[in-house]
Enzyme design. Sequence first.
Site, PDB file in Angstrom:
ATOM      1  N   GLY A   9       6.630   4.372   8.637  1.00 12.23           N
ATOM      2  CA  GLY A   9       5.820   5.586   8.801  1.00 12.23           C
ATOM      3  C   GLY A   9       5.986   6.129  10.208  1.00 12.23           C
ATOM      4  N   SER A  10       5.019   6.897  10.650  1.00  9.08           N
ATOM      5  CA  SER A  10       5.168   7.582  11.939  1.00  9.08           C
ATOM      6  C   SER A  10       4.967   6.618  13.111  1.00  9.08           C
ATOM      7  CB  SER A  10       4.141   8.714  12.029  1.00  9.08           C
ATOM      8  OG  SER A  10       2.844   8.157  12.027  1.00  9.08           O
ATOM      9  N   THR A  11       5.472   7.017  14.250  1.00 10.20           N
ATOM     10  CA  THR A  11       5.360   6.191  15.452  1.00 10.20           C
ATOM     11  C   THR A  11       3.889   6.040  15.856  1.00 10.20           C
ATOM     12  OG1 THR A  11       7.545   6.877  16.124  1.00 10.20           O
ATOM     13  CG2 THR A  11       6.119   6.048  17.876  1.00 10.20           C
TER      14      THR A  11
ATOM     15  N   CYS B 163      13.715   9.860   7.875  1.00 11.65           N
ATOM     16  CA  CYS B 163      13.443   9.433   9.251  1.00 11.65           C
ATOM     17  C   CYS B 163      14.678   9.542  10.130  1.00 11.65           C
ATOM     18  CB  CYS B 163      12.896   8.012   9.258  1.00 11.65           C
ATOM     19  SG  CYS B 163      13.928   6.910   8.320  1.00 11.65           S
TER      20      CYS B 163
ATOM     21  N   GLY C 131       2.450   3.506  13.701  1.00  8.40           N
ATOM     22  CA  GLY C 131       3.080   2.214  14.046  1.00  8.40           C
ATOM     23  C   GLY C 131       2.346   1.529  15.191  1.00  8.40           C
TER      24      GLY C 131
ATOM     25  N   GLU D 220       9.380  15.096  16.551  1.00  2.00           N
ATOM     26  CA  GLU D 220       9.817  14.954  15.160  1.00  2.00           C
ATOM     27  C   GLU D 220       9.110  16.009  14.302  1.00  2.00           C
ATOM     28  OE1 GLU D 220       8.504  11.563  12.756  1.00  2.00           O
ATOM     29  OE2 GLU D 220      10.562  11.313  12.064  1.00  2.00           O
TER      30      GLU D 220
ATOM     31  N   LYS E  80       0.865  -1.192   0.000  1.00  3.62           N
ATOM     32  CA  LYS E  80       0.000   0.000   0.000  1.00  3.62           C
ATOM     33  C   LYS E  80       0.893   1.231   0.000  1.00  3.62           C
ATOM     34  CE  LYS E  80      -1.803   2.751   3.047  1.00  3.62           C
ATOM     35  NZ  LYS E  80      -1.682   4.042   2.321  1.00  3.62           N
TER      36      LYS E  80
ATOM     37  N   GLU F  90       9.188   0.418  11.096  1.00  8.18           N
ATOM     38  CA  GLU F  90      10.252   1.417  10.904  1.00  8.18           C
ATOM     39  C   GLU F  90       9.589   2.768  11.102  1.00  8.18           C
ATOM     40  OE1 GLU F  90      13.335   0.816  10.477  1.00  8.18           O
ATOM     41  OE2 GLU F  90      13.557  -1.099   9.463  1.00  8.18           O
TER      42      GLU F  90
END
Length: 499
Positions: A241-243, A297, A246, A399, A188, A263
């Site tokens: 992607g972002s935490t 990242c 995640g 971030e 995706k 990641e």
Amino acid sequence: MSLTKDITLPDGLKISLPTGLFINNEFIESKSGKTIDSINPSTGEVNATVYCAEEADVDLAVDYAKKVATSWRDTTGVERGEYLNKLADLMAEDREILGSLEAWDGGKTKATNAVYDVDECVSVLRYYAGWADKIHGSVIQNDPKKLAYTIHEPYGVCGHIIPWNYPLLMAIWAIAPALAAGNVSILKTSEITPLSMLYVGLLVQKAKFPPGTFQILSGEGKVCGNALASHVDVQKISFTGSTATGRLIQKAASANLKAVTLECGGKSPIIIRADADIEQAVKWTAMGIFFNQGQVCTSNSRCYIHADVYEDFLQKLKEHVLEAYPQGPVYEDKSVVGPQVSQMQFDKILGYIDIGKKEGARVVMGGERNTEADLAKGFFIKPTVFADCKPEMRIINEEIFGPVLACSKFSSDEEVLKFANQTEYGLGAAIFTKDIAVAHNMARNIESGMIWINSSNDSDLHVPFGGVKGSGVGRQLGQYGLEHYTQAKAIHVNLGTRL
Ligand code: NAD
């Protein structure tokens, strides 16, 4: 809506871009007919409208993936390697088109950035093509009357969810080891940058991958991404992607206890000790935060500089950035810094710049959008350096994911180690010093998945990539990345009459 769009890219290249979902080696409409507009970061205008996958489309892709999973698993490693090498050849042939699409849809400067992503994709495909026939288990024999051995089995259907900052590269980092190891892949893409991977779908067709082996869905996270992450017939999910997302993926994946690789985000520190080679430290620091508009990242977004060299370093950094990081239109050869990827990112970053100013950080350079004539329509933000940042400031801890560097002064190794480890993240860290003992001790004590000594952000496809703490679990790239796409099966063989 048509399933292709004829496009003349700004550099004159003409392509026929697929706009459908790439399912079972064909481009098809989404079941609901839903679409996504992909926006040009340089102008704010719509580049193309593409079909958007929802739950029913994910189900369809999974059905096709399941059909081909066993026969793909049972191909030889050599054959799988040949398919990956073929895809690498085709991507290399279309380097200019793919680079141009990344520049157009993702806002990467073409000559100094986008085309290198294509080169790296080719290298990653070839690297894992090389591994495909070298995946094997081991023989374990304790008792002479008993033989045991392991085989490294693929999971079956793998889902991969990727972000917009490296639309081609993050896709290839994920699918290359998965396919090499005998899994089938459903990717995706990010709803913000779907176009370049749709073009890769054409190359997958050309390479004649067995239908269903590698499928590509444009779609939104909450719907398509969630459907993939929670699907009970998907055995493994890799997410970049972002935490915050995640965390959602890990929850969704619990539906069938999927294997998960995450990641996620970072707030990577770069430490400049007083004994550092300042010229080198300046160059790596600038590259590590301003390359790809700070949308990396592992960007070294926090810079800790020893008090003895603090002002000198900041002055040299400013001079270097003004000279080596010109901002400009993405198709101009000399441009290095392009626009941010979207209005949302643009607003978010300007919001953080405002927060930094209100928190009392000193603006060394930048600190605003770029309103020059040919950039005013796009999402361009000037490379920004803040100094005198305090440990509690938001620009030090959160971030930003843009061209914003937060600098602070330190006076001892103990103090800077505490600073380095203070955030929720642990992705990358860099240390500049001539003292090798200090460097290695710091490398050991910084909570991070990757450490650079006297460089920054020169990641290498042969070397594992990934984070600790809020930056994720698992590793991509290198042999470690491959290991995340198989599981060991133990086979016990009785060689005697032991009962
Ligand atoms: P994001 O988390 O918003 O989106 C990433 C992907 O997840 C997109 O495809 C999105 O559609 C999808 N998604 C969103 N919500 C979802 C949900 N509920 N279920 C399933 N999928 C969902 O991140 P982004 O803004 O696209 O990318 C920027 C982030 O990515 C930054 O935090 C950056 O640090 C991180 N990143 C990490 C790495 C790494 O290797 N560690 C590499 C690149 C980017």
